[in-house]
Scaffold this motif. Structure first.
Motif, PDB file in Angstrom:
ATOM      1  N   VAL A  29       0.856  -1.192   0.000  1.00 54.28           N
ATOM      2  CA  VAL A  29       0.000   0.000   0.000  1.00 54.28           C
ATOM      3  C   VAL A  29       0.895   1.245   0.000  1.00 54.28           C
ATOM      4  CG1 VAL A  29      -1.706   1.309   1.335  1.00 54.28           C
ATOM      5  CG2 VAL A  29      -1.882  -1.190   1.176  1.00 54.28           C
ATOM      6  N   ASP A  30       0.713   2.117  -1.016  1.00 49.24           N
ATOM      7  CA  ASP A  30       1.542   3.327  -1.120  1.00 49.24           C
ATOM      8  C   ASP A  30       1.014   4.488  -0.271  1.00 49.24           C
ATOM      9  OD1 ASP A  30       3.444   2.420  -3.176  1.00 49.24           O
ATOM     10  OD2 ASP A  30       1.699   2.411  -4.507  1.00 49.24           O
ATOM     11  N   ARG A  31      -0.292   4.568  -0.145  1.00 45.09           N
ATOM     12  CA  ARG A  31      -0.883   5.647   0.649  1.00 45.09           C
ATOM     13  C   ARG A  31      -2.059   5.085   1.435  1.00 45.09           C
ATOM     14  NH1 ARG A  31       2.832   7.592  -1.455  1.00 45.09           N
ATOM     15  NH2 ARG A  31       3.014   9.480  -2.719  1.00 45.09           N
ATOM     16  N   HIS A  32      -2.109   5.457   2.701  1.00 49.14           N
ATOM     17  CA  HIS A  32      -3.235   5.068   3.534  1.00 49.14           C
ATOM     18  C   HIS A  32      -3.823   6.316   4.169  1.00 49.14           C
ATOM     19  CE1 HIS A  32      -4.866   2.547   7.162  1.00 49.14           C
ATOM     20  NE2 HIS A  32      -5.803   2.872   6.319  1.00 49.14           N
ATOM     21  N   SER A  38     -12.073   6.021  11.601  1.00 43.39           N
ATOM     22  CA  SER A  38     -11.107   4.913  11.690  1.00 43.39           C
ATOM     23  C   SER A  38     -10.845   4.486  13.134  1.00 43.39           C
ATOM     24  CB  SER A  38      -9.785   5.323  11.016  1.00 43.39           C
ATOM     25  OG  SER A  38     -10.000   5.815   9.704  1.00 43.39           O
ATOM     26  N   HIS A  39     -11.674   4.957  14.074  1.00 38.61           N
ATOM     27  CA  HIS A  39     -11.372   4.709  15.497  1.00 38.61           C
ATOM     28  C   HIS A  39     -11.396   3.232  15.879  1.00 38.61           C
ATOM     29  CE1 HIS A  39     -15.652   4.350  17.006  1.00 38.61           C
ATOM     30  NE2 HIS A  39     -15.858   4.910  15.844  1.00 38.61           N
ATOM     31  N   HIS A  40     -12.260   2.449  15.223  1.00 38.80           N
ATOM     32  CA  HIS A  40     -12.306   1.015  15.542  1.00 38.80           C
ATOM     33  C   HIS A  40     -10.950   0.356  15.242  1.00 38.80           C
ATOM     34  CE1 HIS A  40     -16.562   0.621  16.473  1.00 38.80           C
ATOM     35  NE2 HIS A  40     -16.870   1.294  15.395  1.00 38.80           N
ATOM     36  N   ALA A  41     -10.350   0.776  14.114  1.00 43.09           N
ATOM     37  CA  ALA A  41      -9.081   0.176  13.689  1.00 43.09           C
ATOM     38  C   ALA A  41      -7.937   0.560  14.631  1.00 43.09           C
ATOM     39  CB  ALA A  41      -8.764   0.605  12.253  1.00 43.09           C
ATOM     40  N   GLU A  54       4.002   2.394   8.890  1.00 44.25           N
ATOM     41  CA  GLU A  54       4.563   3.413   7.989  1.00 44.25           C
ATOM     42  C   GLU A  54       3.918   4.772   8.226  1.00 44.25           C
ATOM     43  OE1 GLU A  54       7.012   3.085   5.764  1.00 44.25           O
ATOM     44  OE2 GLU A  54       7.210   0.894   5.559  1.00 44.25           O
ATOM     45  N   PRO A  55       4.367   5.476   9.268  1.00 40.41           N
ATOM     46  CA  PRO A  55       3.767   6.801   9.519  1.00 40.41           C
ATOM     47  C   PRO A  55       3.922   7.746   8.325  1.00 40.41           C
ATOM     48  CG  PRO A  55       5.146   6.101  11.368  1.00 40.41           C
ATOM     49  CD  PRO A  55       5.381   5.113  10.274  1.00 40.41           C
ATOM     50  N   ALA A 146     -12.905  -1.766   8.586  1.00 40.92           N
ATOM     51  CA  ALA A 146     -12.063  -1.485   9.750  1.00 40.92           C
ATOM     52  C   ALA A 146     -11.010  -2.566  10.008  1.00 40.92           C
ATOM     53  CB  ALA A 146     -12.942  -1.320  10.990  1.00 40.92           C
ATOM     54  N   SER A 147     -11.355  -3.829   9.757  1.00 38.50           N
ATOM     55  CA  SER A 147     -10.364  -4.898   9.960  1.00 38.50           C
ATOM     56  C   SER A 147      -9.194  -4.716   9.009  1.00 38.50           C
ATOM     57  CB  SER A 147     -10.994  -6.271   9.711  1.00 38.50           C
ATOM     58  OG  SER A 147     -11.970  -6.549  10.680  1.00 38.50           O
ATOM     59  N   GLU A 148      -9.518  -4.336   7.771  1.00 37.30           N
ATOM     60  CA  GLU A 148      -8.456  -4.118   6.786  1.00 37.30           C
ATOM     61  C   GLU A 148      -7.661  -2.854   7.100  1.00 37.30           C
ATOM     62  OE1 GLU A 148      -9.998  -6.253   2.743  1.00 37.30           O
ATOM     63  OE2 GLU A 148     -11.091  -4.465   3.346  1.00 37.30           O
ATOM     64  N   VAL A 149      -8.346  -1.821   7.591  1.00 34.71           N
ATOM     65  CA  VAL A 149      -7.630  -0.601   7.997  1.00 34.71           C
ATOM     66  C   VAL A 149      -6.600  -0.966   9.066  1.00 34.71           C
ATOM     67  CG1 VAL A 149      -7.852   1.630   9.183  1.00 34.71           C
ATOM     68  CG2 VAL A 149      -9.494   0.994   7.399  1.00 34.71           C
ATOM     69  N   ALA A 150      -7.018  -1.762  10.021  1.00 39.76           N
ATOM     70  CA  ALA A 150      -6.092  -2.170  11.090  1.00 39.76           C
ATOM     71  C   ALA A 150      -4.908  -2.947  10.510  1.00 39.76           C
ATOM     72  CB  ALA A 150      -6.838  -3.023  12.120  1.00 39.76           C
ATOM     73  N   HIS A 151      -5.193  -3.812   9.557  1.00 33.98           N
ATOM     74  CA  HIS A 151      -4.135  -4.606   8.926  1.00 33.98           C
ATOM     75  C   HIS A 151      -3.126  -3.715   8.192  1.00 33.98           C
ATOM     76  CE1 HIS A 151      -2.310  -7.488   6.069  1.00 33.98           C
ATOM     77  NE2 HIS A 151      -2.549  -8.389   7.002  1.00 33.98           N
ATOM     78  N   VAL A 152      -3.645  -2.695   7.504  1.00 34.58           N
ATOM     79  CA  VAL A 152      -2.751  -1.770   6.793  1.00 34.58           C
ATOM     80  C   VAL A 152      -1.947  -0.944   7.803  1.00 34.58           C
ATOM     81  CG1 VAL A 152      -2.597   0.147   5.151  1.00 34.58           C
ATOM     82  CG2 VAL A 152      -4.273  -1.679   4.785  1.00 34.58           C
ATOM     83  N   LEU A 153      -2.588  -0.502   8.856  1.00 31.79           N
ATOM     84  CA  LEU A 153      -1.857   0.259   9.876  1.00 31.79           C
ATOM     85  C   LEU A 153      -0.674  -0.553  10.402  1.00 31.79           C
ATOM     86  CD1 LEU A 153      -4.796   1.763  12.017  1.00 31.79           C
ATOM     87  CD2 LEU A 153      -3.300   3.019  10.447  1.00 31.79           C
ATOM     88  N   MET A 154      -0.903  -1.848  10.599  1.00 33.91           N
ATOM     89  CA  MET A 154       0.128  -2.692  11.220  1.00 33.91           C
ATOM     90  C   MET A 154       1.180  -3.203  10.238  1.00 33.91           C
ATOM     91  SD  MET A 154      -2.030  -4.843  14.071  1.00 33.91           S
ATOM     92  CE  MET A 154      -3.723  -4.807  13.565  1.00 33.91           C
ATOM     93  N   THR A 155       0.820  -3.311   8.953  1.00 36.78           N
ATOM     94  CA  THR A 155       1.740  -3.970   8.002  1.00 36.78           C
ATOM     95  C   THR A 155       1.994  -3.199   6.708  1.00 36.78           C
ATOM     96  OG1 THR A 155      -0.013  -5.141   6.808  1.00 36.78           O
ATOM     97  CG2 THR A 155       0.853  -6.215   8.791  1.00 36.78           C
ATOM     98  N   GLN A 156       1.189  -2.170   6.421  1.00 37.12           N
ATOM     99  CA  GLN A 156       1.230  -1.434   5.144  1.00 37.12           C
ATOM    100  C   GLN A 156       0.941  -2.342   3.948  1.00 37.12           C
ATOM    101  OE1 GLN A 156       1.293   1.744   5.566  1.00 37.12           O
ATOM    102  NE2 GLN A 156       1.197   2.368   3.430  1.00 37.12           N
ATOM    103  N   THR A 157       0.251  -3.446   4.212  1.00 38.10           N
ATOM    104  CA  THR A 157      -0.098  -4.387   3.143  1.00 38.10           C
ATOM    105  C   THR A 157      -1.552  -4.830   3.294  1.00 38.10           C
ATOM    106  OG1 THR A 157       0.452  -6.378   4.417  1.00 38.10           O
ATOM    107  CG2 THR A 157       2.249  -5.346   3.175  1.00 38.10           C
TER     108      THR A 157
END
Lengths: 464, 202
Positions: A29-32, A38-41, A54-55, A146-157
């Motif tokens: 993921v290049d941009r999130h 997004s609070h649930h994530a 990836e901040p 939200a589950s996917e948002v959390a996954h991207v936050l944690m892995t950028q993928t």
């Protein structure tokens, strides 16, 4: 010589990290983009004790809950809590936030392109279905839960299965006063609200190439209403001209290098799609929705449907319930439908070109009904004020507000009252979308302005 | 995540098409923490009036113990709000049967252990009609991909990957963590070959 590929194939291939035996691929993921919703994530991230991966590739925008008037005060505690929680998460995890006081704040799908964060060739996700908007640049952009948002936050993928490819080719040119919104509604009513379900849609043809960046953004934005996973337009000189000089976009030699890469982002001759749809721009009239799904769109010159004329009983029931919710009579001329208010705003139709189109109709005229104008971003608002558009809206009797999702989704308290009818530039006419028992008619900014002037649904072509 | 194998439970016929996520959970409830329980928000405006009094909707009367829902085409269309799945789950629904689903909704459902079972429009109509006539539990067998109600049986479709995820209760993150090195390698290669993908810093 490799096999010919579609634009989407190229975007997909350049983001695959690995593909499992079962066919799911792990994508980079290049941009999130994140927002107050997004609070649930973030809670999920904290519960697992994980860090943001990836901040530098994560950007926050306060848009869903922010008030559009009386800023920066937020009188409602629950709404203030949502906005504050996003700020706290941005501070804690160290990502750039366009908060309520930021001069570049706005709706995430307006801010991304405006800031040069949205670029051709990128994979862009956000916990918002209208993320398809960014595909207008030739990016692979889609909304996630939200589950996917959390996954991207944690892995950028993200794990994804490659979607089917669909091309919608629109020949010819749109007529006078016919906008990208009319084109988008025409596509949805032609294929149905689930017609592109799960597909990666590429728009092509003369009518698409002729669209401005704003028009392409509107079209890709609405594609989710036809069920598409994502939508895109191949980048061209119009795209490159937009990107040039944007704050976060590459500059100088880096931009030249990027543009050379972006020129490859086209569908190769001979590449095949799973489905092709061919439409003609000349067939498109100004459209309005009469019902409770974006597929319920008709030419403004048409009549509301008559359930009695429907042979399928389930369909007849659907039509009758939709007409009942909307307070319309079977066969009623749409031009006789009286509106209570208008709304010009949202990620669909609140860019500068949209405000110019609406102001063009309202100039020197008065609105017969109240209305709210919420620009797509604070920078769009500023530009509109430079051009004097704010004066036109205010002199017509409309409220000139700050930027946010506002009355499109009503989370910030900008609501249509129960039973009220709103002519709206937004994207969803679902039951209760703009407020409990609110009645929404979707249309272009010029058509909303025309409805404001006459107090009923109106063919803007007749106003001249 | 909870596994889904087979489920025999009461089913609610919801004879509506285009049940969008704004109906499944109106936006005004989405700022609430999940711990509050989202079940009451499910289809809220169909179920409750302004004062919060029950309108006697089927979910609060005849089908208050339903774990399965049967609907018409394009269920879960609209916004990406996962709260729509939370509302179904917290009410007790574990499976929705329909001829088609909103794409993001179906993805969100699976990630929470809720089965979106796609049937033909004819089978959906047959189930809706049957449920309207007799209260009889439906059995959904994910292994065999069958739906049984009395002497009626039909198949359903689900993406094979999603089927395995539900059967095994897999969590995406656990799978992803096995690829940490590949992710790092990919990142370095992408940023090296295409430096423009990084945002220019202010």
């Amino acid at each position: 010589m490799s096999a010919p590929r579609t634009l989407f194939d190229k975007l997909w291939d350049s983001h695959v990290i690995t593909t499992r035996e079962d066919g799911e691929s792990l994508l980079w993921v290049d941009r999130h983009f994140v927002h107050e919703g997004s609070h649930h994530a973030f809670r999920n991230l904290d519960a697992r004790g994980e860090k943001l991966a990836e901040p530098g590739l994560t950007f926050g925008v306060a848009d869903h809950y922010v008030p559009t008037r009386g800023r920066p005060a937020i009188p409602d505690d629950e709404i203030a809590g949502m906005v504050d929680r996003l700020s706290a998460n941005a501070g804690k995890h160290g990502f750039r936030l366009f908060d309520i006081a930021d001069p570049a704040q706005g709706i995430v799908h307006v801010v991304g392109p405006e800031q040069g964060l949205t670029l051709p060739g990128l994979l862009i996700v956000c916990g918002d279905s209208h993320t398809s908007t960014h595909g207008a640049f030739g990016a692979y952009a889609f909304g996630i839960g939200a589950s996917e948002v959390a996954h991207v936050l944690m892995t950028q993928t993200l794990w994804q299965k490659k979607p089917k490819r669909m091309r919608i080719t629109v020949a010819g040119r749109l007529g006078p006063h016919i906008s990208a919104k009319d084109l988008a509604l025409h596509v949805i009513r032609t294929i149905g609200a689930d017609g592109a379900r799960g597909a990666a849609v590429e728009y092509a043809g003369e009518a698409i190439s002729a669209l401005s960046m704003e028009g392409r953004l509107t079209l890709c934005n609405m594609s989710i209403e036809g069920g598409a996973r994502c939508a895109m337009v191949a980048p061209d000189e119009v795209t490159f001209a937009w990107v040039r000089g944007r704050p976060y976009a590459p500059k100088g030699a880096a931009l030249d290098f990027a543009i050379a890469a972006w020129r490859e982002l086209t569908t190769d001759p001979g590449a095949t799609f799973d489905r092709e749809v061919a439409l003609n721009a000349a067939d498109i009239a100004p459209l309005v929705t009469w019902g409770v799904s974006p597929e319920d769109a008709l030419a403004i010159t048409a009549q509301a449907p008559d359930p009695a004329a429907e042979v399928d009983p389930a369909r007849a029931k659907y039509l009758a319930e939709a007409l009942n919710y909307m307070g319309l009579s079977p066969g009623q001329n749409l031009e006789t439908v009286v509106v209570d208010r208008v709304f010009i705003g949202s990620c669909t139709n609140a860019r500068i070109e949209d405000l110019r189109a609406a102001a063009g109709v309202l100039k020197g005229r008065k609105a017969k009904v109240p209305g709210l104008v919420s620009p797509g971003s604070t920078l769009v608002k500023k530009q509109a004020e430079v051009e004097g558009l704010d004066r036109i809206f205010i002199e017509a009797g409309l409220i000139w507000a700050d930027s946010g999702c506002s009355m499109c989704v009503g989370m910030n308290g900008d609501l249509v009252s129960a039973g009220e009818r709103c002519a709206s530039t937004t994207n969803r006419n679902f039951r209760g979308r703009q407020g409990k028992d609110a009645r929404t008619h979707l249309m272009s900014p010029a058509m909303v302005a025309a409805a404001a002037v006459t107090g009923r649904l109106t063919d803007v072509r007749k106003l001249g | 995540m909870d596994k889904f194998t087979t489920l025999s439970a009461p089913a609610c016929p919801l004879g509506l098409e285009n049940v969008d996520t704004d109906q499944l959970i109106p936006a005004r409830f989405m700022s609430r923490p999940r711990s509050a329980g989202y079940g009451r928000f499910l289809l809220h405006d169909l179920r409750f009036d302004e004062a919060g009094t029950s309108k006697g909707f089927v979910l609060d009367t005849r089908y208050s113990t339903a774990k399965i829902m049967v609907a018409r085409r394009n269920f879960g269309t609209g916004s990406s709000r996962e709260a729509a799945v939370y509302a179904l789950w917290d009410f007790g629904i574990r499976c929705v049967i329909a001829p088609s689903f909103g794409d993001i909704f179906a993805s969100n459902a699976v990630k929470n252990g809720l089965l979106p079972a796609t049937v033909t429009p004819e089978d959906a109509e047959a189930l809706l009609q049957r449920l309207g006539e007799v209260d009889q539990p439906i059995t959904v067998d994910l292994e065999a991909q069958t739906i049984t109600s009395g002497n009626f049986q039909c198949g359903f479709v689900i993406d094979p990957v999603r089927r395995l995820q539900l059967l095994n209760g897999w969590d995406d993150l656990d799978l992803t963590r096995r690829h940490t090195d590949e992710i790092a390698t990919f990142r370095a290669a992408r940023l090296g070959a295409e430096p423009w993908v990084m945002p220019v810093t202010e």
